[in-house]
Motif scaffolding. Structure first.
Motif, PDB file in Angstrom:
ATOM      1  N   LEU A  62      27.491  24.480  36.017  1.00 23.03           N
ATOM      2  CA  LEU A  62      26.576  25.445  35.403  1.00 23.03           C
ATOM      3  C   LEU A  62      25.888  26.298  36.470  1.00 23.03           C
ATOM      4  CD1 LEU A  62      25.029  23.104  32.691  1.00 23.03           C
ATOM      5  CD2 LEU A  62      26.536  25.058  32.277  1.00 23.03           C
ATOM      6  N   GLN A  63      25.504  25.657  37.574  1.00 19.05           N
ATOM      7  CA  GLN A  63      24.862  26.400  38.661  1.00 19.05           C
ATOM      8  C   GLN A  63      25.807  27.427  39.258  1.00 19.05           C
ATOM      9  OE1 GLN A  63      21.784  26.300  39.468  1.00 19.05           O
ATOM     10  NE2 GLN A  63      20.904  24.244  39.387  1.00 19.05           N
ATOM     11  N   ALA A  64      27.114  27.155  39.191  1.00 22.23           N
ATOM     12  CA  ALA A  64      28.105  28.079  39.748  1.00 22.23           C
ATOM     13  C   ALA A  64      28.368  29.272  38.849  1.00 22.23           C
ATOM     14  CB  ALA A  64      29.405  27.335  40.020  1.00 22.23           C
ATOM     15  N   GLY A  65      27.720  29.316  37.686  1.00 18.19           N
ATOM     16  CA  GLY A  65      27.788  30.508  36.856  1.00 18.19           C
ATOM     17  C   GLY A  65      28.774  30.481  35.710  1.00 18.19           C
ATOM     18  N   ALA A  66      29.302  29.289  35.342  1.00 19.72           N
ATOM     19  CA  ALA A  66      30.236  29.213  34.219  1.00 19.72           C
ATOM     20  C   ALA A  66      29.600  29.808  32.965  1.00 19.72           C
ATOM     21  CB  ALA A  66      30.641  27.770  33.964  1.00 19.72           C
ATOM     22  N   ALA A  67      30.392  30.599  32.237  1.00 16.29           N
ATOM     23  CA  ALA A  67      29.870  31.197  31.007  1.00 16.29           C
ATOM     24  C   ALA A  67      29.624  30.126  29.959  1.00 16.29           C
ATOM     25  CB  ALA A  67      30.855  32.233  30.476  1.00 16.29           C
ATOM     26  N   ALA A  71      32.005  19.666  27.806  1.00 11.91           N
ATOM     27  CA  ALA A  71      32.094  18.364  28.481  1.00 11.91           C
ATOM     28  C   ALA A  71      32.451  17.298  27.452  1.00 11.91           C
ATOM     29  CB  ALA A  71      30.772  18.036  29.166  1.00 11.91           C
ATOM     30  N   VAL A  72      33.623  16.688  27.609  1.00 19.31           N
ATOM     31  CA  VAL A  72      34.101  15.676  26.663  1.00 19.31           C
ATOM     32  C   VAL A  72      33.634  14.306  27.130  1.00 19.31           C
ATOM     33  CG1 VAL A  72      36.121  14.662  25.554  1.00 19.31           C
ATOM     34  CG2 VAL A  72      36.118  17.095  26.149  1.00 19.31           C
ATOM     35  N   GLU A  73      32.889  13.610  26.287  1.00 18.66           N
ATOM     36  CA  GLU A  73      32.325  12.307  26.656  1.00 18.66           C
ATOM     37  C   GLU A  73      32.511  11.307  25.520  1.00 18.66           C
ATOM     38  OE1 GLU A  73      31.404   9.430  28.331  1.00 18.66           O
ATOM     39  OE2 GLU A  73      30.585  10.977  29.676  1.00 18.66           O
ATOM     40  N   ARG A  74      33.072  10.141  25.838  1.00 20.61           N
ATOM     41  CA  ARG A  74      33.297   9.127  24.801  1.00 20.61           C
ATOM     42  C   ARG A  74      32.176   8.097  24.747  1.00 20.61           C
ATOM     43  NH1 ARG A  74      37.917   4.780  26.348  1.00 20.61           N
ATOM     44  NH2 ARG A  74      36.889   3.778  24.581  1.00 20.61           N
ATOM     45  N   ASP A  75      31.368   8.015  25.807  1.00 21.64           N
ATOM     46  CA  ASP A  75      30.297   7.022  25.873  1.00 21.64           C
ATOM     47  C   ASP A  75      29.037   7.595  25.218  1.00 21.64           C
ATOM     48  OD1 ASP A  75      28.303   5.208  26.546  1.00 21.64           O
ATOM     49  OD2 ASP A  75      29.059   4.870  28.581  1.00 21.64           O
ATOM     50  N   ALA A  83      21.058  15.293  26.723  1.00 20.35           N
ATOM     51  CA  ALA A  83      20.334  16.239  25.864  1.00 20.35           C
ATOM     52  C   ALA A  83      19.402  17.159  26.651  1.00 20.35           C
ATOM     53  CB  ALA A  83      19.570  15.481  24.777  1.00 20.35           C
ATOM     54  N   PRO A  84      18.654  16.657  27.651  1.00 22.23           N
ATOM     55  CA  PRO A  84      17.798  17.576  28.419  1.00 22.23           C
ATOM     56  C   PRO A  84      18.590  18.630  29.190  1.00 22.23           C
ATOM     57  CG  PRO A  84      17.089  15.300  28.719  1.00 22.23           C
ATOM     58  CD  PRO A  84      18.413  15.250  28.020  1.00 22.23           C
ATOM     59  N   LEU A  85      19.780  18.270  29.662  1.00 24.95           N
ATOM     60  CA  LEU A  85      20.624  19.231  30.379  1.00 24.95           C
ATOM     61  C   LEU A  85      21.174  20.273  29.407  1.00 24.95           C
ATOM     62  CD1 LEU A  85      21.846  20.071  33.048  1.00 24.95           C
ATOM     63  CD2 LEU A  85      23.683  18.425  32.699  1.00 24.95           C
ATOM     64  N   VAL A  86      21.558  19.830  28.223  1.00 19.71           N
ATOM     65  CA  VAL A  86      22.031  20.766  27.193  1.00 19.71           C
ATOM     66  C   VAL A  86      20.930  21.780  26.872  1.00 19.71           C
ATOM     67  CG1 VAL A  86      22.766  20.989  24.797  1.00 19.71           C
ATOM     68  CG2 VAL A  86      23.668  19.125  26.197  1.00 19.71           C
ATOM     69  N   GLU A  87      19.702  21.297  26.730  1.00 24.48           N
ATOM     70  CA  GLU A  87      18.581  22.191  26.414  1.00 24.48           C
ATOM     71  C   GLU A  87      18.339  23.176  27.560  1.00 24.48           C
ATOM     72  OE1 GLU A  87      13.803  21.985  25.270  1.00 24.48           O
ATOM     73  OE2 GLU A  87      14.939  20.156  25.650  1.00 24.48           O
ATOM     74  N   ALA A  88      18.363  22.666  28.793  1.00 27.63           N
ATOM     75  CA  ALA A  88      18.089  23.516  29.949  1.00 27.63           C
ATOM     76  C   ALA A  88      19.196  24.548  30.169  1.00 27.63           C
ATOM     77  CB  ALA A  88      17.914  22.662  31.203  1.00 27.63           C
ATOM     78  N   ALA A  89      20.405  24.245  29.725  1.00 28.50           N
ATOM     79  CA  ALA A  89      21.537  25.162  29.910  1.00 28.50           C
ATOM     80  C   ALA A  89      21.470  26.354  28.970  1.00 28.50           C
ATOM     81  CB  ALA A  89      22.856  24.413  29.707  1.00 28.50           C
ATOM     82  N   GLY A  91      22.360  27.129  25.840  1.00 25.94           N
ATOM     83  CA  GLY A  91      23.528  27.576  25.083  1.00 25.94           C
ATOM     84  C   GLY A  91      24.828  27.623  25.861  1.00 25.94           C
ATOM     85  N   ARG A  92      24.806  27.300  27.159  1.00 23.81           N
ATOM     86  CA  ARG A  92      26.035  27.361  27.964  1.00 23.81           C
ATOM     87  C   ARG A  92      26.751  26.020  28.058  1.00 23.81           C
ATOM     88  NH1 ARG A  92      26.027  28.901  33.426  1.00 23.81           N
ATOM     89  NH2 ARG A  92      23.903  28.111  33.724  1.00 23.81           N
ATOM     90  N   LEU A  93      26.173  24.948  27.524  1.00 19.91           N
ATOM     91  CA  LEU A  93      26.771  23.614  27.623  1.00 19.91           C
ATOM     92  C   LEU A  93      26.935  23.006  26.236  1.00 19.91           C
ATOM     93  CD1 LEU A  93      27.680  21.007  29.078  1.00 19.91           C
ATOM     94  CD2 LEU A  93      25.258  20.418  29.350  1.00 19.91           C
ATOM     95  N   THR A  94      28.169  22.571  25.947  1.00 17.27           N
ATOM     96  CA  THR A  94      28.457  21.841  24.719  1.00 17.27           C
ATOM     97  C   THR A  94      29.040  20.486  25.095  1.00 17.27           C
ATOM     98  OG1 THR A  94      28.953  23.873  23.500  1.00 17.27           O
ATOM     99  CG2 THR A  94      29.762  21.805  22.561  1.00 17.27           C
TER     100      THR A  94
END
Length: 274
Positions: A62-67, A71-75, A83-89, A91-94
């Motif tokens: 995200l810091q590198a500027g990805a639009a 992130a696929v996570e099974r755990d 969740a805090p990273l999703v909020e801070a991103a 709208g750029r992180l799903t």
């Protein structure tokens, strides 16, 4: 909004790596940045990550500027902790819940090519690689971390000890570059084995055209009994290996590790009557 780092996410959540899932988390910022830089400029790009855990690579991407980063996570523990990273991103992180071995890149909401950056779980790295290769037409590059021995096998040339089905199938479909090793101490917890980063660039067309399915069958037979001569190891897939090999100018007494991709493509095409 400032992105929370992996150490902060670990501290907040109180979670630890699950060895049963092959979890070893990267926390060193300089190494994370080096891995992300290996994928080239990410400004405006869509990125796929597998197994984000506490979000070390996630934050660096995200810091590198990805639009947008998927992130696929099974755990489920890490889905909640991120969740805090999703909020801070903003709208750029799903974060996509699920098993990467069943994940279909076609489900992502993007029309352009996708860059893959991932620290693959060691216990499923090979089947996961083949799953990604089957979808390679959706990807422009893949920067992947493996156990060092697996990374070396991926880049192994014909005739070497590491040359086998994994190397041949990967090199037929992608340009393979072994980039660098990672110190054990870069991970938490440190793995018992060394790790390395590999960059795969899918080929627009193979240098040695043949049926991918047939090639996979040939490689499985040839390397399944790699110490045997081809006249013996190919018997499960053709009734007369000697005649087939003589017809395309390959000595039936050779062994699989002495053949290159062009040879295996010729065998595949001969089996298909091409």
């Amino acid at each position: 909004m400032k992105l929370p780092g992996p150490a902060e996410i670990l501290r907040r959540s109180g979670h630890r790596a699950d060895k049963r899932l092959g979890q070893h988390f990267l926390l060193d910022p300089s190494i994370l940045d080096r891995i992300v830089a290996s994928a080239g400029g990410l400004d405006g790009r869509t990125v796929l990550e597998i197994g984000p855990g506490p979000g070390g690579l996630t934050g660096a991407i995200l810091q590198a500027g990805a639009a947008h980063l998927y992130a696929v996570e099974r755990d489920p523990r890490w889905i909640e902790a991120l969740a805090p990273l999703v909020e801070a991103a903003e709208g750029r992180l799903t974060v996509v819940p699920g098993d990467a071995l069943g994940f279909d890149a076609a489900s992502l909401e993007t029309d352009g090519p996708i860059s893959v950056i991932a620290n693959l779980p060691y216990n499923i790295s090979t089947p996961l690689l083949f799953h990604l290769l089957a979808q390679r037409h959706r990807f422009d590059r893949l920067v992947l971390m493996f156990q060092k021995e697996v990374a070396e096998r991926l880049a192994a040339p014909p005739g070497s000890d590491g040359w086998g089905r994994l190397a041949a199938m990967t090199q037929w479909s992608c340009r393979v570059e072994y980039l660098f090793k990672l110190p054990k101490g870069a991970f938490s917890p440190p793995p018992e084995v060394e790790s390395a980063v590999v960059r795969l660039t899918p080929r627009s067309a193979p240098e040695h055209p043949c049926s991918e399915r047939r090639l996979s069958t040939v490689l499985a037979a040839a390397f399944g009994q790699r110490r045997k001569m081809l006249r013996q190891s190919l018997k499960p897939i053709t009734p007369d290996p000697v005649a087939l090999l003589d017809g395309i100018g390959i000595d039936p007494t050779r062994r699989a590790e002495t053949l290159g991709l062009a040879d295996f493509a010729r065998i595949s095409n001969a089996l298909d009557g091409a």
